[in-house]
Design a protein around this motif. Structure first.
Motif, mmCIF file in Angstrom:
data_model
loop_
_atom_site.group_PDB
_atom_site.id
_atom_site.type_symbol
_atom_site.label_atom_id
_atom_site.label_comp_id
_atom_site.label_asym_id
_atom_site.label_seq_id
_atom_site.Cartn_x
_atom_site.Cartn_y
_atom_site.Cartn_z
ATOM 1 N N THR A 40 76.699 76.983 57.836
ATOM 2 C CA THR A 40 76.788 77.667 59.136
ATOM 3 C C THR A 40 78.040 78.550 59.178
ATOM 4 O OG1 THR A 40 75.633 75.831 60.165
ATOM 5 C CG2 THR A 40 76.832 77.296 61.638
ATOM 6 N N GLU A 58 69.675 76.041 59.237
ATOM 7 C CA GLU A 58 68.799 74.942 59.660
ATOM 8 C C GLU A 58 67.369 75.202 59.197
ATOM 9 O OE1 GLU A 58 71.502 75.599 61.341
ATOM 10 O OE2 GLU A 58 72.308 73.613 61.724
ATOM 11 N N PHE A 84 69.974 72.529 66.316
ATOM 12 C CA PHE A 84 70.897 73.615 66.655
ATOM 13 C C PHE A 84 70.263 74.805 67.359
ATOM 14 C CE2 PHE A 84 73.938 76.931 64.549
ATOM 15 C CZ PHE A 84 74.861 76.823 65.565
ATOM 16 N N ARG A 143 78.212 75.014 68.676
ATOM 17 C CA ARG A 143 78.516 74.381 67.397
ATOM 18 C C ARG A 143 78.326 72.863 67.492
ATOM 19 N NH1 ARG A 143 80.822 77.249 63.290
ATOM 20 N NH2 ARG A 143 79.879 75.527 62.136
ATOM 21 N N GLY A 144 77.781 72.300 66.454
ATOM 22 C CA GLY A 144 77.507 70.868 66.449
ATOM 23 C C GLY A 144 76.276 70.498 67.262
ATOM 24 N N GLY A 145 75.466 71.509 67.637
ATOM 25 C CA GLY A 145 74.389 71.290 68.598
ATOM 26 C C GLY A 145 73.167 70.523 68.093
ATOM 27 N N SER A 146 73.109 70.203 66.802
ATOM 28 C CA SER A 146 71.923 69.489 66.309
ATOM 29 C C SER A 146 71.784 68.099 66.933
ATOM 30 C CB SER A 146 71.969 69.333 64.790
ATOM 31 O OG SER A 146 71.996 70.586 64.177
ATOM 32 N N SER A 156 70.424 69.490 60.276
ATOM 33 C CA SER A 156 71.440 70.540 60.361
ATOM 34 C C SER A 156 71.376 71.365 59.089
ATOM 35 C CB SER A 156 72.841 69.929 60.425
ATOM 36 O OG SER A 156 73.018 69.183 61.583
ATOM 37 N N ALA A 157 72.134 72.452 59.078
ATOM 38 C CA ALA A 157 72.331 73.214 57.843
ATOM 39 C C ALA A 157 73.180 72.374 56.893
ATOM 40 C CB ALA A 157 73.052 74.509 58.169
#
Ligand code: ADP
Ligand code: ASP
Ligand code: MG
Length: 483
Positions: A42, A124, A190, A204-207, A36-37
């Motif tokens: 983000t 990311e 993400f 959002r939170g897609g990683s 993730s970032a």
């Protein structure tokens, strides 16, 4: 092979990224790390993108400077001089592309969903460059790969849906050769790739979802979600002080938990793992030796394993008069919800009153006034005479665990616990899942409902396991302290 995913807090600064490298090195090859970032980046990128659209030049400059500084701070921890210089050059290029994208938004005077995704992907992308360089400088052969070459999606920017078959082909071409060559692949979470090649995001939170998508595309033996808590907990630790770690949970249970608001997993994370039976483990980067939570097809049965709440929902009611066609009314309402891409979180029908109830996630759809208008128009167009009601700020509270819905006494217990806690129940739903009981309550009562249900249903950890392992309160205190 193993896919490991590291969330924002786990890569929040240079020391955390080195800790992640240590965790990766301890796993056998072949292995891929999805990143993730860095935490907060983000949000900064989104704020900058929105500010650019309204001519907020000064704010944009401040945010971009903050983002650069976060990435350059982490870059100082790259031990090898050559690697550090190469990574800084790659970051500079990425930040220049960010400036270009923000200028485009400024010129257009509006932020298109496509530009938002292109901008937000910077976090990311930067982290993948940094972690791969840190691994190489520690002597581990590593390469970074951006998912907008691999995770094929549709063009729903901001919430794109993957094309699993195409992703498999792309992963075979773009990722597998590096794994076969013994490299650790550092992969951006993400983000994905629209059919026209532009960058999309998975929500959002897609990683978490990226990790299982990549794992399924590469037939991984295990997907590990490394985060800032020691596994799936019996409730959100921000809401409930005395939570416990759930050691084993089924795919169905994990999906329900994620669907009903447990932020530890993106709602769609589990789906790609199910068809291939890939085990998913949730682990803490702060306490890497803890066993965490194992998600598999079958898991030990307990009545209620966790309680969760999903907030900011609308409760939509459609009252259909005696002589009207119930199915036609349903079709009109579902059609309109589908066309407008509003997510139906729960639906039920009380036939005695010919009332249909929909709990809807209508974020970005203008609240009850607009949604009511939209449904009334759809019903009129279908020539159905029905009355539309709508309530805002509703929460769905779910008690999750295999068999809860099948045991009739659990629903009555749940209602009486909520009654004693003074929580009004707006709707209940028993059938729509085998592994969760859900009740709709006013948003302001959601935390009280979760606390009361957790108190009533989650058994304290047995004394024997407490003495063998660190107390969960200590473990959490430690995670929160370090985080
Ligand atoms: P990451 O950045 O690693 O993806 P997230 O912040 O997205 O981490 O998710 C982890 C957070 O989810 C935890 O810090 C916790 O506050 C929250 N959370 C909510 N419900 C639960 C739950 N049932 N179990 C574990 N964590 C939960
Ligand atoms: N960085 C993205 C977000 O903040 C994705 C993720 O963290 O999973 O939403
Ligand atoms: Mg997350």
């Amino acid at each position: 092979m193993i896919v490991m995913k590291f969330g924002g807090t786990s890569v929040g600064d240079a020391a955390r990224v080195h800790q992640v490298a240590t965790i990766i090195e301890a796993q056998p090859s072949p292995r891929a790390a999805v990143v993730s970032a860095a935490s907060g980046v983000t949000n900064m990128l989104l704020d900058a993108a929105r500010a650019a659209a309204v001519d907020g030049g000064e704010l944009v400059a401040r945010l971009v400077a903050g983002i650069r500084a976060r990435h350059h701070d982490i870059a100082t921890a790259i031990g090898d001089d050559q690697e550090r210089a190469t990574a800084v050059a790659a970051l500079d290029q990425l930040h220049a592309a960010l400036d270009d994208a923000l200028s485009d938004v400024d010129r257009a005077g509006e932020l298109s969903p496509c530009n938002a995704d292109r901008i937000v992907a910077t976090g990311e992308k930067a982290m993948s460059i940094l972690l791969a360089a840190i691994l190489r400088s520690r002597g581990v052969p590593a390469v970074h790969i951006w998912a907008d070459r691999v995770i094929a999606t549709d063009n729903r920017y901001g919430n794109a849906r993957p094309d699993r078959a195409l992703t498999r082909e792309l992963a075979d071409e773009e990722v597998r050769p590096h794994l076969d060559a013994g490299q650790t692949v550092v992969f951006t979470g993400f983000i994905g790739r629209a059919p026209d090649g532009s960058t999309t995001t998975l929500g959002r939170g897609g990683s978490d979802y990226s990790a299982t998508l990549l794992g399924a595309a590469l037939d991984a033996g295990e997907v590990q979600i490394w985060t800032d808590v020691p596994g799936v907990l019996s409730a959100d630790p921000q809401q409930v002080p005395d939570v416990r770690v759930v050691s084993g949970i089924s795919y169905d249970e994990a999906q329900e938990l994620a669907h009903f608001g447990a932020k530890v997993l993106h709602p769609r994370t589990i789906r790609p793992a199910v068809s291939l039976g890939i085990p998913v483990r949730i682990l803490s980067t702060f306490l890497p030796d803890e066993p965490g939570t194992l998600v598999t097809r079958d898991a030990p049965e307990e009545s209620v394993k966790a309680v969760t709440a999903l907030n900011n929902l609308l409760l939509l009611t459609i009252d259909v008069p005696e002589l009207e066609d119930l199915a036609a009314a349903s079709a009109a309402v579902f059609g309109a919800l589908h066309d407008d891409r509003m997510e139906v979180v729960a639906a039920s029908q009380a036939s005695s009153r010919r009332r249909m109830t929909y709990v809807v996630d209508a974020t970005g759809h203008g609240g009850c006034a607009r949604v009511k208008q939209r449904m009334a128009a759809a019903l009129e167009a279908a020539d159905v005479d029905a009355e539309v009601g709508c309530e805002e700020d509703v929460a769905l509270v779910a008690a999750v665990g295999a068999g809860v819905a099948a045991a009739p006494q659990t629903l009555s217990q749940l209602l009486s616990v909520l009654g004693r806690a003074g929580v009004p129940v707006l709707a209940t739903n028993q059938q729509h899942s085998n592994v969760a009981l859900t009740v709709a309550v006013p948003g302001r009562d959601a935390t009280r409902a979760v606390l009361a249900l957790h108190d009533a249903f989650i058994r304290p950890q047995p004394a024997s396991s407490r003495s063998r392992r660190p107390r969960r309160s200590d473990m959490l205190a430690e995670s929160l302290r370090v985080g």
